[in-house]
Design a protein around this motif. Structure first.
Motif, PDB file in Angstrom:
ATOM      1  N   LEU A  94       0.781  -0.986   0.059  1.00 47.63           N
ATOM      2  CA  LEU A  94      -0.265   0.074   0.035  1.00 47.63           C
ATOM      3  C   LEU A  94       0.771   1.374  -0.106  1.00 47.63           C
ATOM      4  O   LEU A  94       0.614   2.312  -0.656  1.00 47.63           O
ATOM      5  CB  LEU A  94      -1.053   0.014   1.281  1.00 47.63           C
ATOM      6  N   ALA A  95       1.965   1.324   0.855  1.00 48.32           N
ATOM      7  CA  ALA A  95       2.838   2.477   0.785  1.00 48.32           C
ATOM      8  C   ALA A  95       3.538   2.589  -0.519  1.00 48.32           C
ATOM      9  O   ALA A  95       3.747   3.700  -1.042  1.00 48.32           O
ATOM     10  CB  ALA A  95       3.844   2.249   1.877  1.00 48.32           C
ATOM     11  N   PHE A  96       4.086   1.330  -1.251  1.00 51.81           N
ATOM     12  CA  PHE A  96       4.485   1.562  -2.274  1.00 51.81           C
ATOM     13  C   PHE A  96       3.584   2.215  -3.387  1.00 51.81           C
ATOM     14  O   PHE A  96       4.089   2.973  -4.417  1.00 51.81           O
ATOM     15  CB  PHE A  96       5.090   0.184  -2.708  1.00 51.81           C
ATOM     16  N   ARG A  97       2.423   1.868  -3.571  1.00 55.85           N
ATOM     17  CA  ARG A  97       1.657   2.214  -4.389  1.00 55.85           C
ATOM     18  C   ARG A  97       1.284   3.561  -4.312  1.00 55.85           C
ATOM     19  O   ARG A  97       1.004   4.427  -5.216  1.00 55.85           O
ATOM     20  CB  ARG A  97       0.227   1.364  -4.560  1.00 55.85           C
ATOM     21  N   ALA A  98       1.146   4.256  -2.950  1.00 56.09           N
ATOM     22  CA  ALA A  98       0.955   5.376  -2.602  1.00 56.09           C
ATOM     23  C   ALA A  98       2.279   6.425  -3.012  1.00 56.09           C
ATOM     24  O   ALA A  98       1.837   7.464  -3.575  1.00 56.09           O
ATOM     25  CB  ALA A  98       0.590   5.804  -1.025  1.00 56.09           C
ATOM     26  N   TYR A  99       3.217   5.797  -2.969  1.00 58.41           N
ATOM     27  CA  TYR A  99       4.443   6.514  -3.400  1.00 58.41           C
ATOM     28  C   TYR A  99       4.507   6.762  -4.876  1.00 58.41           C
ATOM     29  O   TYR A  99       4.802   7.722  -5.188  1.00 58.41           O
ATOM     30  CB  TYR A  99       5.681   5.851  -2.755  1.00 58.41           C
ATOM     31  N   GLN A 100       4.103   5.586  -5.740  1.00 57.56           N
ATOM     32  CA  GLN A 100       4.150   5.601  -7.246  1.00 57.56           C
ATOM     33  C   GLN A 100       3.133   6.815  -7.464  1.00 57.56           C
ATOM     34  O   GLN A 100       3.487   7.275  -8.582  1.00 57.56           O
ATOM     35  CB  GLN A 100       3.712   4.294  -7.620  1.00 57.56           C
ATOM     36  N   GLU A 101       1.945   6.845  -6.985  1.00 61.21           N
ATOM     37  CA  GLU A 101       0.890   7.667  -7.377  1.00 61.21           C
ATOM     38  C   GLU A 101       1.187   9.104  -7.154  1.00 61.21           C
ATOM     39  O   GLU A 101       0.697  10.011  -7.776  1.00 61.21           O
ATOM     40  CB  GLU A 101      -0.432   7.231  -6.726  1.00 61.21           C
ATOM     41  N   LEU A 102       1.625   9.438  -5.936  1.00 63.37           N
ATOM     42  CA  LEU A 102       1.863  10.546  -5.228  1.00 63.37           C
ATOM     43  C   LEU A 102       3.216  11.009  -5.292  1.00 63.37           C
ATOM     44  O   LEU A 102       3.649  12.419  -5.508  1.00 63.37           O
ATOM     45  CB  LEU A 102       1.354  10.658  -4.002  1.00 63.37           C
ATOM     46  N   GLY A 103       4.237  10.251  -5.725  1.00 67.94           N
ATOM     47  CA  GLY A 103       5.775  10.677  -5.846  1.00 67.94           C
ATOM     48  C   GLY A 103       6.238  11.141  -4.563  1.00 67.94           C
ATOM     49  O   GLY A 103       7.269  11.615  -4.460  1.00 67.94           O
ATOM     50  N   THR A 104       5.832  10.997  -3.372  1.00 63.68           N
ATOM     51  CA  THR A 104       6.256  11.050  -2.088  1.00 63.68           C
ATOM     52  C   THR A 104       6.123  10.118  -1.047  1.00 63.68           C
ATOM     53  O   THR A 104       4.819   9.654  -1.007  1.00 63.68           O
ATOM     54  CB  THR A 104       5.884  12.682  -1.514  1.00 63.68           C
ATOM     55  N   ASP A 105       6.551  10.130   0.093  1.00 65.03           N
ATOM     56  CA  ASP A 105       6.485   9.515   1.214  1.00 65.03           C
ATOM     57  C   ASP A 105       6.076  10.020   2.360  1.00 65.03           C
ATOM     58  O   ASP A 105       5.920   9.405   3.370  1.00 65.03           O
ATOM     59  CB  ASP A 105       7.264   8.108   1.434  1.00 65.03           C
ATOM     60  N   ASP A 106       5.868  11.727   2.213  1.00 67.31           N
ATOM     61  CA  ASP A 106       5.596  12.471   3.282  1.00 67.31           C
ATOM     62  C   ASP A 106       4.299  12.568   3.615  1.00 67.31           C
ATOM     63  O   ASP A 106       3.493  12.771   2.711  1.00 67.31           O
ATOM     64  CB  ASP A 106       6.299  13.857   3.180  1.00 67.31           C
ATOM     65  N   ALA A 107       3.693  12.384   4.820  1.00 66.99           N
ATOM     66  CA  ALA A 107       2.178  12.142   5.176  1.00 66.99           C
ATOM     67  C   ALA A 107       1.773  13.720   4.955  1.00 66.99           C
ATOM     68  O   ALA A 107       0.671  13.805   4.564  1.00 66.99           O
ATOM     69  CB  ALA A 107       2.150  11.718   6.446  1.00 66.99           C
ATOM     70  N   ASN A 108       2.462  14.674   5.127  1.00 69.57           N
ATOM     71  CA  ASN A 108       1.895  16.269   4.817  1.00 69.57           C
ATOM     72  C   ASN A 108       1.702  16.429   3.459  1.00 69.57           C
ATOM     73  O   ASN A 108       0.839  17.320   3.164  1.00 69.57           O
ATOM     74  CB  ASN A 108       2.764  17.137   5.580  1.00 69.57           C
ATOM     75  N   GLU A 109       2.621  15.830   2.521  1.00 68.10           N
ATOM     76  CA  GLU A 109       2.474  16.028   1.115  1.00 68.10           C
ATOM     77  C   GLU A 109       1.460  15.328   0.275  1.00 68.10           C
ATOM     78  O   GLU A 109       1.195  15.482  -0.730  1.00 68.10           O
ATOM     79  CB  GLU A 109       3.892  16.048   0.558  1.00 68.10           C
ATOM     80  N   MET A 110       0.895  14.312   1.122  1.00 68.18           N
ATOM     81  CA  MET A 110      -0.175  13.395   0.659  1.00 68.18           C
ATOM     82  C   MET A 110      -1.371  13.678   0.731  1.00 68.18           C
ATOM     83  O   MET A 110      -2.370  13.054   0.432  1.00 68.18           O
ATOM     84  CB  MET A 110       0.168  11.971   1.180  1.00 68.18           C
ATOM     85  N   ARG A 111      -1.812  14.901   0.994  1.00 65.81           N
ATOM     86  CA  ARG A 111      -2.947  15.540   1.347  1.00 65.81           C
ATOM     87  C   ARG A 111      -3.689  15.895   0.223  1.00 65.81           C
ATOM     88  O   ARG A 111      -4.246  17.130  -0.196  1.00 65.81           O
ATOM     89  CB  ARG A 111      -3.049  16.794   2.341  1.00 65.81           C
ATOM     90  N   VAL A 112      -4.073  15.146  -0.798  1.00 65.95           N
ATOM     91  CA  VAL A 112      -4.634  15.196  -2.052  1.00 65.95           C
ATOM     92  C   VAL A 112      -6.029  15.296  -1.662  1.00 65.95           C
ATOM     93  O   VAL A 112      -6.894  16.014  -2.634  1.00 65.95           O
ATOM     94  CB  VAL A 112      -4.445  14.038  -3.035  1.00 65.95           C
ATOM     95  N   ALA A 113      -6.797  14.949  -0.689  1.00 63.37           N
ATOM     96  CA  ALA A 113      -8.234  15.070  -0.598  1.00 63.37           C
ATOM     97  C   ALA A 113      -8.476  16.571   0.006  1.00 63.37           C
ATOM     98  O   ALA A 113      -9.694  16.797   0.076  1.00 63.37           O
ATOM     99  CB  ALA A 113      -8.604  14.161   0.482  1.00 63.37           C
ATOM    100  N   GLU A 114      -7.647  17.230   0.694  1.00 67.94           N
ATOM    101  CA  GLU A 114      -7.845  18.768   0.844  1.00 67.94           C
ATOM    102  C   GLU A 114      -8.126  19.572  -0.051  1.00 67.94           C
ATOM    103  O   GLU A 114      -7.564  19.413  -1.333  1.00 67.94           O
ATOM    104  CB  GLU A 114      -6.470  19.229   1.700  1.00 67.94           C
ATOM    105  N   PRO A 115      -9.154  20.533  -0.069  1.00 74.31           N
ATOM    106  CA  PRO A 115      -9.560  21.308  -1.024  1.00 74.31           C
ATOM    107  C   PRO A 115      -8.380  22.303  -1.213  1.00 74.31           C
ATOM    108  O   PRO A 115      -7.407  23.055  -0.115  1.00 74.31           O
ATOM    109  CB  PRO A 115     -10.890  22.125  -0.373  1.00 74.31           C
ATOM    110  N   ALA A 116      -8.036  22.861  -2.541  1.00 72.02           N
ATOM    111  CA  ALA A 116      -6.984  23.570  -2.756  1.00 72.02           C
ATOM    112  C   ALA A 116      -7.110  25.086  -2.448  1.00 72.02           C
ATOM    113  O   ALA A 116      -6.029  25.863  -1.994  1.00 72.02           O
ATOM    114  CB  ALA A 116      -6.530  23.541  -4.251  1.00 72.02           C
ATOM    115  N   ASP A 117      -8.335  25.607  -2.516  1.00 72.22           N
ATOM    116  CA  ASP A 117      -8.730  26.859  -2.216  1.00 72.22           C
ATOM    117  C   ASP A 117      -8.969  27.421  -0.628  1.00 72.22           C
ATOM    118  O   ASP A 117      -9.236  28.494  -0.384  1.00 72.22           O
ATOM    119  CB  ASP A 117      -9.846  27.393  -3.142  1.00 72.22           C
ATOM    120  N   GLU A 118      -8.961  26.304   0.147  1.00 69.44           N
ATOM    121  CA  GLU A 118      -9.080  26.543   1.560  1.00 69.44           C
ATOM    122  C   GLU A 118      -8.009  26.878   2.287  1.00 69.44           C
ATOM    123  O   GLU A 118      -6.895  26.297   1.899  1.00 69.44           O
ATOM    124  CB  GLU A 118     -10.167  25.438   2.245  1.00 69.44           C
ATOM    125  N   GLN A 119      -8.167  27.201   3.386  1.00 73.95           N
ATOM    126  CA  GLN A 119      -6.797  27.346   4.463  1.00 73.95           C
ATOM    127  C   GLN A 119      -6.581  25.898   4.820  1.00 73.95           C
ATOM    128  O   GLN A 119      -7.360  25.096   5.183  1.00 73.95           O
ATOM    129  CB  GLN A 119      -7.132  28.210   5.795  1.00 73.95           C
TER     130      GLN A 119
END
Length: 125
Positions: A94-119
């Motif tokens: 699961l972590a390897f697939r997440a790294y392949q999809e997102l290009g990082t293993d940092d949990a703070n940079e994996m916040r793809v579900a957060e809206p881009a226009d909000e704080q």
């Protein structure tokens, strides 16, 4: 012997919690693996570490005549080792697939579900 293992179990729990609070996925997975080993060692230590005879009871007795080893903690630890190994293998994939999809293993940079226009929510204290 049990005192030394109790201290070692405490160290394992401390290290595992420290690693699981990290931001990198690989360190989190190492923390989960160490936590599983600490729990296994805790169960094994709680089942007494004495050198006793095997838990075999003669046919003419209903209870053992001498003190015997307790097979239950050994069976529990053996089952827990198999389950924790399969769980760790799943998490590694699961972590390897997440790294392949997102290009990082940092949990703070994996916040793809957060809206881009909000704080952004707080990322630390």
């Amino acid at each position: 012997m049990e005192t030394g293992l109790s201290i070692l179990i405490g160290v394992f729990f401390t290290v595992s919690v420290y690693l699981m609070l990290s931001k990198e996925l690989v360190r989190m997975l190492l923390g989960i693996a160490i936590l599983g080993n600490a729990v296994n060692l805790l169960i094994f230590t709680a089942g007494r570490l004495t050198r006793e005879v095997p838990p075999l009871i003669p046919e003419d007795l209903y209870t053992p005549a001498v003190q015997t080893a307790n097979p239950l903690p050994q069976a529990l630890v053996l089952t827990a080792i198999v389950i924790s190994f399969s769980f760790l293998a799943f998490l590694l994939v699961l972590a390897f697939r997440a790294y392949q999809e997102l290009g990082t293993d940092d949990a703070n940079e994996m916040r793809v579900a957060e809206p881009a226009d909000e704080q952004a929510p707080p990322q630390g204290y």
